[in-house]
Design a protein around this motif. Structure first.
Motif, mmCIF file in Angstrom:
data_model
loop_
_atom_site.group_PDB
_atom_site.id
_atom_site.type_symbol
_atom_site.label_atom_id
_atom_site.label_comp_id
_atom_site.label_asym_id
_atom_site.label_seq_id
_atom_site.Cartn_x
_atom_site.Cartn_y
_atom_site.Cartn_z
ATOM 1 N N TYR A 12 0.821 -1.197 0.000
ATOM 2 C CA TYR A 12 0.000 0.000 0.000
ATOM 3 C C TYR A 12 0.864 1.258 0.000
ATOM 4 N N GLU A 13 1.947 1.248 0.761
ATOM 5 C CA GLU A 13 2.826 2.422 0.856
ATOM 6 C C GLU A 13 3.501 2.767 -0.466
ATOM 7 N N ASP A 14 3.506 1.834 -1.416
ATOM 8 C CA ASP A 14 4.117 2.065 -2.728
ATOM 9 C C ASP A 14 3.198 2.817 -3.687
ATOM 10 N N THR A 15 1.927 2.952 -3.307
ATOM 11 C CA THR A 15 0.947 3.488 -4.248
ATOM 12 C C THR A 15 0.635 4.964 -3.984
ATOM 13 N N ILE A 20 -2.175 3.399 -7.816
ATOM 14 C CA ILE A 20 -1.148 2.780 -8.653
ATOM 15 C C ILE A 20 0.228 3.094 -8.071
ATOM 16 N N VAL A 21 1.210 2.314 -8.462
ATOM 17 C CA VAL A 21 2.559 2.516 -7.941
ATOM 18 C C VAL A 21 3.051 3.902 -8.326
ATOM 19 N N TYR A 22 3.505 4.638 -7.313
ATOM 20 C CA TYR A 22 4.071 5.966 -7.518
ATOM 21 C C TYR A 22 5.322 5.823 -8.376
ATOM 22 N N ALA A 24 8.292 7.072 -8.737
ATOM 23 C CA ALA A 24 9.642 6.990 -8.182
ATOM 24 C C ALA A 24 9.941 5.637 -7.545
ATOM 25 N N ASN A 25 8.895 4.900 -7.177
ATOM 26 C CA ASN A 25 9.129 3.606 -6.529
ATOM 27 C C ASN A 25 9.702 2.569 -7.487
ATOM 28 N N TYR A 26 9.496 2.741 -8.785
ATOM 29 C CA TYR A 26 10.121 1.818 -9.731
ATOM 30 C C TYR A 26 11.644 1.925 -9.641
ATOM 31 N N LEU A 27 12.145 3.130 -9.382
ATOM 32 C CA LEU A 27 13.592 3.300 -9.205
ATOM 33 C C LEU A 27 14.069 2.558 -7.968
ATOM 34 N N ARG A 28 13.249 2.522 -6.924
ATOM 35 C CA ARG A 28 13.588 1.739 -5.727
ATOM 36 C C ARG A 28 13.636 0.245 -6.054
ATOM 37 N N TYR A 29 12.653 -0.211 -6.803
ATOM 38 C CA TYR A 29 12.610 -1.636 -7.142
ATOM 39 C C TYR A 29 13.848 -2.059 -7.926
ATOM 40 N N VAL A 30 14.224 -1.264 -8.926
ATOM 41 C CA VAL A 30 15.383 -1.656 -9.733
ATOM 42 C C VAL A 30 16.687 -1.504 -8.944
ATOM 43 N N GLU A 31 16.739 -0.544 -8.011
ATOM 44 C CA GLU A 31 17.922 -0.410 -7.145
ATOM 45 C C GLU A 31 18.082 -1.636 -6.254
ATOM 46 N N ARG A 32 16.991 -2.083 -5.658
ATOM 47 C CA ARG A 32 17.046 -3.285 -4.815
ATOM 48 C C ARG A 32 17.502 -4.491 -5.626
ATOM 49 N N ALA A 33 17.010 -4.592 -6.841
ATOM 50 C CA ALA A 33 17.397 -5.713 -7.701
ATOM 51 C C ALA A 33 18.885 -5.661 -8.036
ATOM 52 N N ARG A 34 19.411 -4.456 -8.334
ATOM 53 C CA ARG A 34 20.852 -4.335 -8.627
ATOM 54 C C ARG A 34 21.682 -4.688 -7.403
ATOM 55 N N SER A 35 21.266 -4.226 -6.235
ATOM 56 C CA SER A 35 22.002 -4.533 -5.005
ATOM 57 C C SER A 35 22.014 -6.034 -4.740
ATOM 58 N N LYS A 69 -0.317 -2.088 -9.426
ATOM 59 C CA LYS A 69 -1.243 -1.702 -8.365
ATOM 60 C C LYS A 69 -0.956 -2.476 -7.089
ATOM 61 N N PHE A 70 -1.590 -2.015 -6.030
ATOM 62 C CA PHE A 70 -1.456 -2.644 -4.727
ATOM 63 C C PHE A 70 -1.597 -4.165 -4.818
ATOM 64 N N ASP A 71 -0.675 -4.855 -4.175
ATOM 65 C CA ASP A 71 -0.622 -6.313 -4.040
ATOM 66 C C ASP A 71 -0.196 -7.052 -5.302
#
Length: 129
Positions: A12-15, A20-22, A24-35, A69-71
């Motif tokens: 929920y906090e991502d939306t 829908i997913v905010y 900027a959160n896609y950048l977080r997702y890809v950063e986590r994946a790179r790490s 979207k959420f979930d």
């Protein structure tokens, strides 16, 4: 060329207010994946930092293709495109099932404690070869 897969669940906090997913959160997702990818390769980022070298994103080209979207259960695919003496270029794709949601090309470089670019350490280039 191998592909690294990293699962992400949308919370929920991502939306945003529209549910829908905010963006900027896609950048977080890809950063986590790179790490996660560099950790799985055996690159100890804490040891690098203690030695005075850190990874820095130099450039991101991003394309928003659809909405999540959420979930939703997403997967981030990371593929290395190019390694040179000073930079690493990766392609990343966020998918919901077979549907592409977000695509990014990310260029990362190493910097020293003074904030100056340095060559990728030889052991990193060897891991990525």
């Amino acid at each position: 060329m191998s592909v690294h897969l990293f699962p992400v669940r949308v919370y929920y906090e991502d939306t945003d207010m529209g549910g829908i997913v905010y963006h900027a959160n896609y950048l977080r997702y890809v950063e986590r994946a790179r790490s996660d990818w560099v950790r799985q390769l055996g690159n100890d980022q804490n040891a690098m930092r203690e030695a005075g070298i850190v990874w820095v994103v130099r450039r991101i080209e991003a394309e928003y293709l659809s909405t999540a979207k959420f979930d939703d259960e997403l997967v981030v695919e990371t593929t290395m495109r190019k390694v040179s003496g000073a930079r690493l270029v990766m392609d990343q794709l966020v998918l919901r099932g077979e549907t592409p949601i977000f695509r990014a090309s990310v260029t990362a470089v190493c910097m020293n404690a003074a904030g100056r670019p340095v060559r990728l350490p030889a052991e990193i280039r060897a891991l990525l070869a």
